[in-house]
Design a protein around this motif. Structure first.
Motif, PDB file in Angstrom:
ATOM      1  N   ILE A 117      21.920 -47.610   0.621  1.00 36.95           N
ATOM      2  CA  ILE A 117      20.777 -46.450   0.772  1.00 36.95           C
ATOM      3  C   ILE A 117      20.772 -47.402   2.374  1.00 36.95           C
ATOM      4  O   ILE A 117      20.231 -49.086   2.135  1.00 36.95           O
ATOM      5  N   GLU A 118      19.628 -46.652   3.182  1.00 35.85           N
ATOM      6  CA  GLU A 118      19.188 -47.876   4.198  1.00 35.85           C
ATOM      7  C   GLU A 118      17.250 -48.044   3.226  1.00 35.85           C
ATOM      8  O   GLU A 118      16.803 -47.132   3.204  1.00 35.85           O
ATOM      9  N   GLN A 119      17.247 -49.058   4.230  1.00 37.90           N
ATOM     10  CA  GLN A 119      15.677 -49.399   3.942  1.00 37.90           C
ATOM     11  C   GLN A 119      14.822 -48.339   4.380  1.00 37.90           C
ATOM     12  O   GLN A 119      15.357 -48.853   5.533  1.00 37.90           O
ATOM     13  N   ALA A 120      14.103 -47.654   3.897  1.00 38.63           N
ATOM     14  CA  ALA A 120      13.186 -47.015   4.476  1.00 38.63           C
ATOM     15  C   ALA A 120      11.492 -47.802   4.542  1.00 38.63           C
ATOM     16  O   ALA A 120      10.991 -48.491   4.238  1.00 38.63           O
ATOM     17  N   TYR A 135      20.798 -43.891  -6.532  1.00 41.58           N
ATOM     18  CA  TYR A 135      21.667 -42.970  -5.034  1.00 41.58           C
ATOM     19  C   TYR A 135      23.091 -43.451  -5.425  1.00 41.58           C
ATOM     20  O   TYR A 135      24.057 -42.197  -5.237  1.00 41.58           O
ATOM     21  N   LYS A 161      15.120 -46.763  -6.111  1.00 41.89           N
ATOM     22  CA  LYS A 161      16.405 -46.325  -5.146  1.00 41.89           C
ATOM     23  C   LYS A 161      18.048 -46.096  -4.980  1.00 41.89           C
ATOM     24  O   LYS A 161      19.004 -45.019  -4.880  1.00 41.89           O
ATOM     25  N   THR A 209      13.038 -50.288  -3.831  1.00 42.45           N
ATOM     26  CA  THR A 209      14.278 -50.101  -3.348  1.00 42.45           C
ATOM     27  C   THR A 209      14.817 -49.954  -4.118  1.00 42.45           C
ATOM     28  O   THR A 209      16.785 -49.888  -4.529  1.00 42.45           O
ATOM     29  N   TRP A 253       9.024 -46.349   4.583  1.00 43.44           N
ATOM     30  CA  TRP A 253       7.778 -45.916   4.121  1.00 43.44           C
ATOM     31  C   TRP A 253       7.284 -46.755   3.225  1.00 43.44           C
ATOM     32  O   TRP A 253       6.671 -46.691   2.342  1.00 43.44           O
TER      33      TRP A 253
END
Length: 798
Positions: free
Chosen positions: A757-760, A439, A435, A432, A762
């Motif tokens: 970002i949003e927590q994914a 971003y 990412k 995270t 996947w």
């Protein structure tokens, strides 16, 4: 007796090489990580502790958060001196930013050679009462109380003169000369102060509206600093400002970890980084200790007969515990030695990672602490295995019965579950973090960073002019320079100035709007995205700011956010309208609208910006932005430096690519992500060792079951899966623990960013699958070996 214990321990190490190597490897890695992090934490927490009366010194800050801005650590020194009227304030010290305010000249020459006085600040004469400085020559008090006097740091004296005995030497500048009256030793790294040169500055009592000094106050013991700050706020601000601005007193000892203003003298640390590092290092030691327990017990059956024979020969339980504890401590001390060697190998890379210059002094309290921790880890990690092994019954061991209770198994499984939970959480956090940083780096800033060169801290009078001047013309003529513009704000740092606009419909905004002073062609040069209207242009005489009848008229280019605040959804409708700031008497006619521009750092950048053509809020310096052919960058930089030296007596200028300036904004978070990545790798590695230890124990404990299943026709793969099943169940429990905790912690960190970002889902799945796969492979490798053993070798004594 001790010699006997030592010989027995060495014999045990020789007979159980794999067990010994795994234990030493796990403990040495954990201890090395702990030493590095402890060294870093010790350094971070020591900042400014060497300063006189550090626990009673506070820095004044102005809180503009109610106006949508940050806390600024700059104040007016003349005003702050009035605080000495209160009994709680013993003394006030000021450190003035002369480089930005141009209250002193930073460009000097010596024997026809130009130099820039790096990190030059003005200081009041009582500096030694607030900062621990070692004076090598001259007198600092005299230097800071005598006009045209200069105090140089040792490194600056050597750079300019080649020696430190320079008292009485002079440096020439445009408006006269400085006389060197003191030389002081370079500041230690563990301080938030970052000056290299000091100059005498006269503080004008009539200019109480100019904030240009870092102000420090030493207060009396027992002072309620919050109450004092409120008292000073009421004294220094009018009633109309009391609800919008307030003073704060920030402890000197906390500044390094808590002060985040863009006006700090140097980049500080972060409590978050220290806490993460310390927390992860403790976890690594715990995991290493758990591994030691698991693997020692897993090998206990191989020493069961030894224990049985010793007990049969009269050895007491205390003697056996001492024997096994001495082995544990010996392993821990050996691991400590290897860990120290690893620290010396890794320290340069670690220093680069945390941006510090750390050195381990083993002949100190820190070195003693390392030894104490190593012995404590050896004793604590070895206690349970020692009591476990020494508790074997001689009769049951020698008769081949070595069944143990379920409590020990439950404890070891719990430890492995905790390790797997940590590994899953760290994998999620590290992915995270990466990412989020990716971003941020890809966010549209509203301006272009590629092929843009920035010349910083140029005097406004030299470049911020309506008509083209000789200096800008010469720079524009350099081969490879395609376009130029001037702004009075550092785009990658922070907004310097604001105003309170009244929109074209007569409605007051009620909040401050950041403004950037700019010259012609700002849209074209910065690569702004024009939505409506046009760029600032010399073809329109009314664009450049002019003052008439007490009112300043200027052209403005606003961002879409500002246009929407003014009540316009169609961006073209605001073109030609006038936005006013009645308090300062400014009429701003909108000539263009651009997409939102992010000015400032990645976490709280401003986007509602107004560019004002030719208007400057008393900022003494500006930035010249160039669009360039980046292939000619070295040549362009060299030519710019030559032009500035020959045309403006500006030496050693700050010339950087705008893209590089923006990357520095993300260094802090990038450092956090790198630390988490490294510790994640170590945690996963140690978790694998722990799984190996428990799997070893499980396969030994169930070897008769495996043999019987083989006799009954079970395949090796089915046996592997049966043994691996209980470990995969532990991983499932780990996932149930790790998911909610990690989600909350990572969510809190992401909340610090305006753009995030949003927590994914996947990411969580990848972490779980990764840990499950690693666990299965580790267990399967041992189970397969057990399943490959001939049943007759296991069951021949049954």
């Amino acid at each position: 007796m001790i010699l006997s214990y030592l010989i027995t321990a060495l014999r045990a190490f020789k007979n159980q090489k794999q067990h010994f190597i795994l234990n030493v490897l796990g403990l040495s890695v954990g201890l090395a990580a702990a030493i590095l992090v402890a060294l870093f934490a010790k350094n971070e927490l020591s900042y400014d502790s060497q300063q006189p009366h550090a626990e009673r010194v506070y820095r004044v800050g102005q809180d503009f958060s109610k106006l949508g801005l940050a806390v600024v650590p700059i104040f007016n020194y003349v005003q702050s001196k009035q605080a000495e009227d209160y009994s709680q304030v013993e003394e006030v010290f000021g450190l003035t930013m002369v480089e930005l305010t141009r209250e002193a000249m930073v460009d000097v020459s010596y024997r026809n050679q130009g130099y820039k006085l790096n990190a030059l600040y003005g200081a009041t004469a009582n500096i030694e009462n607030f900062i621990a400085l070692k004076t090598l020559a001259g007198d600092l008090t005299t230097a800071m109380s005598t006009p045209d006097s200069l105090a140089l740091s040792e490194s600056e004296a050597l750079r300019i003169f080649g020696r430190t005995d320079v008292i009485g030497e002079t440096l020439t500048h445009e408006q006269g000369q400085y006389t060197v009256r003191a030389v002081f030793a370079d500041l230690k790294d563990n301080t938030h102060f970052a000056f290299k040169n000091l100059v005498y500055v006269k503080h004008d009592p009539s200019k109480i509206d100019i904030n240009s000094s870092y102000v420090y106050m030493r207060v009396a013991e027992g002072t309620d600093t919050d109450a004092l700050a409120k008292t000073l706020t009421k004294r220094f601000f009018s009633n109309s400002m009391l609800e919008q601005v307030s003073l704060e007193l920030h402890p000197l000892l906390d500044l390094h970890l808590t002060a985040k203003s863009p006006f700090e003298m140097k980049a500080g640390g972060a409590k978050q980084v220290v806490m993460i590092c310390v927390g992860l290092s403790v976890l690594l030691i715990l995991i290493a200790g758990f591994n030691f327990i698991n693997m020692t017990i897993a090998q206990s059956t191989k020493r069961a007969k030894e224990v049985g024979v010793r007990k049969a020969l009269g050895a007491s339980k205390g003697q056996l515990v001492t024997q096994f504890l001495s082995e544990s401590v010996l392993v821990s001390i050996l691991s400590m030695v290897i860990a120290c060697a690893l620290v010396e190998l890794l320290l340069p890379s670690f220093n680069q990672l945390v941006d510090r210059e750390l050195v381990v002094n083993y002949a100190s309290e820190f070195g003693i602490a390392i030894i104490v921790v190593a012995i404590a880890v050896g004793i604590l990690a070895g206690l349970y295995p020692a009591f476990f092994i020494s508790s074997f019954s001689a009769k049951r061991v020698l008769s081949g019965d070595l069944q143990r209770g379920n409590t020990a198994i439950w404890v070891r499984k719990s430890l492995l579950t905790l390790q797997a939970s940590l590994a899953i959480g760290l994998i999620i956090a590290s992915i995270t973090l990466l990412k989020q940083l990716t971003y941020l780096q890809s966010l549209p800033l509203g301006y272009e960073t590629t092929q843009r060169l920035v010349i910083s801290e140029l005097p406004v009078g030299e470049v911020f002019t309506k008509e083209k001047n000789a200096l800008v013309n010469r720079i524009s003529a350099i081969q490879g320079v395609q376009q130029t513009t001037v702004i009075d704000t550092r785009l990658t740092v922070s907004i310097n100035n604001t105003l309170m606009p009244t929109w074209p419909n007569g409605e007051a905004s009620g909040s401050l709007t950041p403004v950037v002073g700019a010259s012609y062609d700002v849209v074209k040069t910065l690569g702004l995205k024009l939505v409506a209207g046009r760029d600032f242009s010399r073809e329109f005489a009314g664009d450049w700011a002019s003052r008439e009848n007490g009112v300043t008229s200027t052209g403005t280019i606003v961002t879409e956010s500002v246009a929407r605040q003014a009540g316009y959804t169609n961006m073209s409708d605001i073109i030609g309208k006038v936005i006013k700031d009645s308090g300062r008497g400014i009429d701003m006619r909108v000539v263009g609208v651009v997409e939102d521009v992010k000015v400032g750092n990645a976490k709280d950048a401003n986007s509602n910006i107004m560019f004002l053509c030719g208007f400057n809020f008393l900022s003494p310096v500006s930035e010249l932005i160039l669009t360039i052919d980046q292939q000619n960058l070295p040549y362009i930089k060299a030519q710019i430096a030559e032009v500035l030296a020959s045309s403006a007596n500006i030496y050693e200028p700050k010339i950087n690519l705008l893209a590089d300036n923006y990357k520095t904004l993300l260094k802090g978070d990038e450092r956090i992500s790198n630390v988490v990545l490294i510790f994640t790798g170590l945690a996963v590695f140690l978790t694998c060792l722990g799984t190996f230890g428990l799997a070893s124990f499980a396969t030994v404990r169930r070897q008769k079951e495996v043999a019987v299943r083989k006799v009954l026709g079970a395949s090796r793969i089915s046996i592997v899966n049966i043994i691996a099943k209980e470990f995969l169940v532990l991983v499932a429990v780990s996932i149930a623990i790790a998911y909610p905790v990690t989600y909350l912690l990572v969510g809190d960190w992401l909340a610090n960013f305006n753009d995030r970002i949003e927590q994914a889902v996947w990411v969580y799945l990848v972490a779980a699958v990764a840990v499950a796969t690693i666990t299965w492979v580790t267990v399967a490798s041992l189970a397969f070996k057990a399943a490959s053993t001939r049943p007759s070798l296991i069951l021949r004594y049954e």
